[in-house]
Design a protein around this motif. Structure first.
Motif, short mmCIF file in Angstrom:
data_model
loop_
_atom_site.label_atom_id
_atom_site.label_comp_id
_atom_site.label_asym_id
_atom_site.label_seq_id
_atom_site.Cartn_x
_atom_site.Cartn_y
_atom_site.Cartn_z
N ALA A 176 0.83 -1.21 0.00
CA ALA A 176 0.00 0.00 0.00
C ALA A 176 0.86 1.26 0.00
CB ALA A 176 -0.93 0.00 1.21
N VAL A 177 1.87 1.29 0.88
CA VAL A 177 2.75 2.46 0.96
C VAL A 177 3.51 2.66 -0.35
CG1 VAL A 177 4.70 3.51 2.18
CG2 VAL A 177 2.97 2.24 3.47
N THR A 178 4.00 1.57 -0.92
CA THR A 178 4.75 1.66 -2.18
C THR A 178 3.87 2.16 -3.31
OG1 THR A 178 6.12 -0.20 -1.43
CG2 THR A 178 6.27 0.41 -3.75
N THR A 179 2.61 1.74 -3.32
CA THR A 179 1.67 2.21 -4.34
C THR A 179 1.46 3.71 -4.20
OG1 THR A 179 0.55 0.06 -4.39
CG2 THR A 179 -0.66 1.96 -5.24
N ILE A 180 1.32 4.18 -2.98
CA ILE A 180 1.17 5.62 -2.74
C ILE A 180 2.40 6.38 -3.24
CG2 ILE A 180 0.90 7.42 -0.98
CD1 ILE A 180 -0.46 5.28 0.78
N LEU A 199 -6.18 -1.43 1.36
CA LEU A 199 -5.16 -2.33 1.91
C LEU A 199 -4.86 -2.00 3.37
CD1 LEU A 199 -2.61 -2.68 -1.04
CD2 LEU A 199 -4.47 -4.21 -0.39
N TYR A 200 -4.81 -0.70 3.69
CA TYR A 200 -4.64 -0.29 5.08
C TYR A 200 -5.74 -0.90 5.96
CZ TYR A 200 -1.06 3.39 4.41
OH TYR A 200 0.10 4.10 4.18
N ALA A 201 -6.97 -0.82 5.48
CA ALA A 201 -8.10 -1.33 6.26
C ALA A 201 -7.99 -2.85 6.46
CB ALA A 201 -9.41 -0.99 5.54
N ILE A 202 -7.52 -3.56 5.45
CA ILE A 202 -7.32 -5.00 5.57
C ILE A 202 -6.28 -5.30 6.64
CG2 ILE A 202 -6.43 -7.05 4.38
CD1 ILE A 202 -7.68 -5.94 1.81
N VAL A 203 -5.21 -4.52 6.67
CA VAL A 203 -4.16 -4.71 7.67
C VAL A 203 -4.72 -4.51 9.08
CG1 VAL A 203 -2.04 -3.68 8.61
CG2 VAL A 203 -2.24 -4.13 6.15
N VAL A 231 -1.89 7.22 10.09
CA VAL A 231 -1.68 6.97 8.65
C VAL A 231 -2.86 7.36 7.77
CG1 VAL A 231 -0.05 5.11 9.15
CG2 VAL A 231 -2.46 4.55 8.74
N PHE A 232 -4.09 7.34 8.29
CA PHE A 232 -5.23 7.59 7.42
C PHE A 232 -5.44 9.07 7.07
CE2 PHE A 232 -6.52 3.21 8.15
CZ PHE A 232 -7.10 2.88 6.94
#
Length: 295
Positions: A176-180, A199-203, A231-232
């Protein structure tokens, strides 16, 4: 040869602190599979922390080595294109850090050194090839972090055998971070950012479920709140503006937010001393982030 500060910039010190938090989280999980009567193996814990400093440091140094030509046009202020650090010095530093990481892991055991070898290999694959592709880049970087959590879990061979799959959660998060981060230079697009938020929510869901299943209970799962609050909001703002500066800030919070995520792992495992020890890394990483670039 360049200045000491330039070579420290290559190592991304603030990021290295987050890698240490991976180890603390992994050890916290591993302690679930160690007899309660057993004392903490401090030499092993210290060796794992030294190992991740070397492995992560070497990985980010080689990232700049392979990106030197691209950075010369997009980020000429970085140590290598600016001439503040030499290519020969950077390669030597990266190799030395990898060696430190391998030797420290060897002091813990065969499983640890095999994981360390896998981290070195995955770092080089990411730095040289994978990061240039929209799918393999986030996956390879995520695998580096997942393996780092496994490195901490190598504190207990039983933990590696029983809950190795937990390493998939950092893979999702770093993907997720890399995509951002793909919008750091020229700005981003809303759909990839929305995908990262998902993806953050899944984590969050995965760590909460782990906490409820194991010893952390509701309070352990509640340790996710600082992570969510950190992070959000920057990600939401980046989705609204799509500006490179806001995206860069979201990436910075995503990287440093690993400390809060790893504290949540430790709390979810019921290892509160390690959870609070992990949280103490946050002011250190934040201070270093003001001195040295995170991305």
């Amino acid at each position: 040869m360049g200045s000491i500060k330039a070579y420290l910039q290559l190592m991304r010190p603030a990021n290295i602190v987050t890698a240490v938090s991976d180890i603390l989280a992994g050890v916290a999980i591993a302690l679930l599979f160690v007899p309660v009567s057993a004392t903490v193996d401090w030499p092993a814990l210290l060796a794992l922390m030294v190992s991740t400093v070397g492995l992560y440091g070497g990985g980010v140094v080689f990232n700049d080595v392979f990106d030197a030509d691209l950075d010369a046009s997009e980020r000429p202020e970085r140590p290598l294109p600016s001439g503040r650090a030499s290519m020969r010095g950077a390669v030597g530093l990266g190799a030395a850090l990898f060696l430190v990481g391998m030797v420290a892991a060897w002091c813990v055991g065969l499983s640890a050194v095999l994981i360390a070898m896998a981290i070195v290999l995955m770092c080089l694959i990411y730095d040289r090839w994978a990061k240039h592709h929209s799918l393999t880049g986030p996956l390879a970087m995520g695998l580096c972090r997942g393996l780092n959590l496994l490195l901490g879990m190598s504190y207990s061979l039983m933990a590696l055998d029983q809950v190795w799959f937990l390493a998939g959660v950092p893979v999702i998060y770093i993907a997720a971070v890399t995509t951002i981060s793909r919008g750091e230079v020229h700005g981003g697009q809303r759909m990839p950012l929305l995908f990262s938020a998902t993806l953050y929510a899944i984590v969050v869901g995965c760590v909460a479920a782990f906490g409820l299943y194991y010893h952390g209970g509701v309070w352990g799962a509640g340790m996710l709140l600082p992570f969510v609050c950190f992070v959000f909001p920057p990600l939401v703002k980046a989705m609204q503006t799509l500006k490179s500066g806001d995206i860069r800030k979201s990436v910075k919070h995503g990287v440093i937010g690993l400390i809060f995520l790893n504290a949540a792992w430790a709390a979810a495992a019921g290892m509160w001393p390690l959870a609070f020890a992990t949280l103490l890394l946050f002011p250190l990483s934040s201070w270093m982030a003001k001195l040295f670039a995170v991305t």
